[in-house]
Motif scaffolding. Sequence first.
Motif, PDB file in Angstrom:
ATOM      1  N   UNK A 227       0.833  -1.210   0.000  1.00 55.90           N
ATOM      2  CA  UNK A 227       0.000   0.000   0.000  1.00 55.90           C
ATOM      3  C   UNK A 227       0.863   1.255   0.000  1.00 55.90           C
ATOM      4  N   UNK A 228       1.897   1.256   0.814  1.00 54.48           N
ATOM      5  CA  UNK A 228       2.777   2.425   0.890  1.00 54.48           C
ATOM      6  C   UNK A 228       3.539   2.615  -0.411  1.00 54.48           C
ATOM      7  N   UNK A 229       3.969   1.530  -1.022  1.00 55.50           N
ATOM      8  CA  UNK A 229       4.652   1.621  -2.310  1.00 55.50           C
ATOM      9  C   UNK A 229       3.716   2.169  -3.379  1.00 55.50           C
ATOM     10  N   UNK A 230       2.444   1.804  -3.316  1.00 60.26           N
ATOM     11  CA  UNK A 230       1.451   2.314  -4.268  1.00 60.26           C
ATOM     12  C   UNK A 230       1.240   3.808  -4.089  1.00 60.26           C
ATOM     13  N   UNK A 301      -5.785   4.041 -10.428  1.00 64.01           N
ATOM     14  CA  UNK A 301      -6.794   3.138  -9.851  1.00 64.01           C
ATOM     15  C   UNK A 301      -6.203   2.175  -8.825  1.00 64.01           C
ATOM     16  N   UNK A 302      -4.975   1.744  -9.014  1.00 68.03           N
ATOM     17  CA  UNK A 302      -4.380   0.842  -8.030  1.00 68.03           C
ATOM     18  C   UNK A 302      -3.872   1.615  -6.812  1.00 68.03           C
ATOM     19  N   UNK A 303      -3.306   2.796  -7.060  1.00 72.06           N
ATOM     20  CA  UNK A 303      -2.819   3.617  -5.944  1.00 72.06           C
ATOM     21  C   UNK A 303      -3.932   4.055  -5.020  1.00 72.06           C
ATOM     22  N   UNK A 304      -5.091   4.412  -5.602  1.00 71.23           N
ATOM     23  CA  UNK A 304      -6.210   4.861  -4.769  1.00 71.23           C
ATOM     24  C   UNK A 304      -6.860   3.691  -4.034  1.00 71.23           C
ATOM     25  N   UNK A 305      -7.114   2.579  -4.737  1.00 69.51           N
ATOM     26  CA  UNK A 305      -7.804   1.438  -4.118  1.00 69.51           C
ATOM     27  C   UNK A 305      -6.942   0.739  -3.079  1.00 69.51           C
ATOM     28  N   UNK A 306      -5.691   0.484  -3.428  1.00 69.96           N
ATOM     29  CA  UNK A 306      -4.805  -0.260  -2.532  1.00 69.96           C
ATOM     30  C   UNK A 306      -4.074   0.646  -1.561  1.00 69.96           C
ATOM     31  N   UNK A 307      -3.487   1.725  -2.084  1.00 63.33           N
ATOM     32  CA  UNK A 307      -2.677   2.583  -1.223  1.00 63.33           C
ATOM     33  C   UNK A 307      -3.487   3.426  -0.256  1.00 63.33           C
ATOM     34  N   UNK A 308      -4.597   3.978  -0.733  1.00 63.96           N
ATOM     35  CA  UNK A 308      -5.346   4.929   0.089  1.00 63.96           C
ATOM     36  C   UNK A 308      -6.577   4.305   0.756  1.00 63.96           C
ATOM     37  N   UNK A 309      -7.465   3.706  -0.033  1.00 68.33           N
ATOM     38  CA  UNK A 309      -8.717   3.208   0.535  1.00 68.33           C
ATOM     39  C   UNK A 309      -8.502   2.020   1.473  1.00 68.33           C
ATOM     40  N   UNK A 310      -7.649   1.083   1.085  1.00 76.78           N
ATOM     41  CA  UNK A 310      -7.380  -0.048   1.973  1.00 76.78           C
ATOM     42  C   UNK A 310      -6.808   0.428   3.299  1.00 76.78           C
ATOM     43  N   UNK A 311      -5.845   1.327   3.234  1.00 77.52           N
ATOM     44  CA  UNK A 311      -5.230   1.850   4.462  1.00 77.52           C
ATOM     45  C   UNK A 311      -6.259   2.581   5.314  1.00 77.52           C
ATOM     46  N   UNK A 312      -7.075   3.410   4.665  1.00 80.02           N
ATOM     47  CA  UNK A 312      -8.104   4.170   5.377  1.00 80.02           C
ATOM     48  C   UNK A 312      -9.090   3.244   6.070  1.00 80.02           C
ATOM     49  N   UNK A 313      -9.550   2.221   5.347  1.00 80.68           N
ATOM     50  CA  UNK A 313     -10.554   1.326   5.912  1.00 80.68           C
ATOM     51  C   UNK A 313     -10.019   0.507   7.077  1.00 80.68           C
ATOM     52  N   UNK A 314      -8.799   0.011   6.949  1.00 81.73           N
ATOM     53  CA  UNK A 314      -8.242  -0.819   8.015  1.00 81.73           C
ATOM     54  C   UNK A 314      -8.033  -0.031   9.305  1.00 81.73           C
ATOM     55  N   UNK A 315      -7.623   1.219   9.168  1.00 81.51           N
ATOM     56  CA  UNK A 315      -7.307   2.022  10.360  1.00 81.51           C
ATOM     57  C   UNK A 315      -8.516   2.812  10.857  1.00 81.51           C
ATOM     58  N   UNK A 316      -9.241   3.452   9.944  1.00 80.56           N
ATOM     59  CA  UNK A 316     -10.341   4.341  10.347  1.00 80.56           C
ATOM     60  C   UNK A 316     -11.731   3.820   9.954  1.00 80.56           C
ATOM     61  N   UNK A 317     -11.824   3.161   8.788  1.00 81.36           N
ATOM     62  CA  UNK A 317     -13.127   2.735   8.291  1.00 81.36           C
ATOM     63  C   UNK A 317     -13.820   1.724   9.177  1.00 81.36           C
ATOM     64  N   UNK A 318     -13.085   0.722   9.632  1.00 87.61           N
ATOM     65  CA  UNK A 318     -13.684  -0.326  10.470  1.00 87.61           C
ATOM     66  C   UNK A 318     -14.333   0.254  11.720  1.00 87.61           C
ATOM     67  N   UNK A 319     -13.632   1.075  12.511  1.00 87.34           N
ATOM     68  CA  UNK A 319     -14.317   1.659  13.681  1.00 87.34           C
ATOM     69  C   UNK A 319     -15.459   2.593  13.302  1.00 87.34           C
ATOM     70  N   UNK A 320     -15.317   3.305  12.171  1.00 86.70           N
ATOM     71  CA  UNK A 320     -16.401   4.197  11.748  1.00 86.70           C
ATOM     72  C   UNK A 320     -17.649   3.395  11.393  1.00 86.70           C
ATOM     73  N   UNK A 321     -17.479   2.327  10.601  1.00 87.01           N
ATOM     74  CA  UNK A 321     -18.628   1.513  10.203  1.00 87.01           C
ATOM     75  C   UNK A 321     -19.309   0.905  11.424  1.00 87.01           C
TER      76      UNK A 321
END
Length: 329
Positions: A227-230, A301-321
């Motif tokens: 994700x960070x590399x993306x 499309x790969x940088x946004x889906x893997x680098x940004x959205x995956x990271x966001x969901x794992x750290x912030x999205x799960x508790x928000x949902x």
Amino acid sequence: MGQIVEIAYANLLSPMILFFLMGIVAVLVNSDLKVPTAFYTGYTMIILFTIGIKGGVELRNVSFLEMLPTIVAALILSVGMLFISYLIVAKIFRFSIIDSWAIAAHYGSVSAVTFIAGLAFLEKIGVFYEAYMSAILVVMEGPAIILAIIFYKMYAQKHGGDVSNPNSSLKHVIKEAFFGKSIFLLLGGIFIGFVAHADGLTKIKPLFGDLFYGLLCIFLLHMGMIATQSIKKIEKLKITSFMFAFILPVIGGTIGIFIGSVIGLSMGGAFILAILTGSASYIAAPAAVEQAIPKANSGIYLGSALGLTLSFNLVFGIPYFYWVATLFY
């Protein structure tokens, strides 16, 4: 607000998220840490098989009619997120038509990693969820990818684009979307869990069960690195151009919770539906889009889906949902 902070804090201290963050740090400090390709392939297979087998076992106790409302809702949400994503990316963030359909294909589909992390979160806090949600993951993987590519082809033909690449044929795209590695392993696991004898499943439990969370932590370490590399690949572009990668999960997750509550899912089930609706594919979608929409910018499309959205969901999205789910139940 205090509740969501408490949930986020608990999520951040889970081993899975800590491993993911460790992967991010490894890339930021230029560590020579690497995960061998063969090992990555092996534990990915074990993780996906384990999810499928567990879901298949639980499907024995569920009728199709019981699942039907969730299946219909999942298909509607997947297609809905495809068009919501396209409109936001194309009309508000002004990406090209080609890149917009490519991005929309990813955000209309789902992330198995986010799904797995969501399941682990619920099991950690002891919240019930409908066990057939593994099957819903499979249902939501392919339709948006297929539709996005169909709309792209219509656009390309209208504007004289080259769609003669044999790998961009609809048959090939369907194969990638519905029988790519992740879906094939999940479907195979579901089938095995559904038909295998209980004593046989007990014998394979040490590999497809007991090792699951340990392998998942290593997997997320690797995902943090990728994700960070993306993200580094798109660092030259303005971060404001990629705010959709944070907006779409919030929109999708919130809608998923609402629909889940309407169709009668448990709070845990609605949370998982939100996880799926608010995630973005980075396995099935890139494989299909790369072949069918070759002119799309893979870094976007790969940088946004893997680098940004995956990271966001794992750290912030799960508790928000989960916090939003508590408001509906």
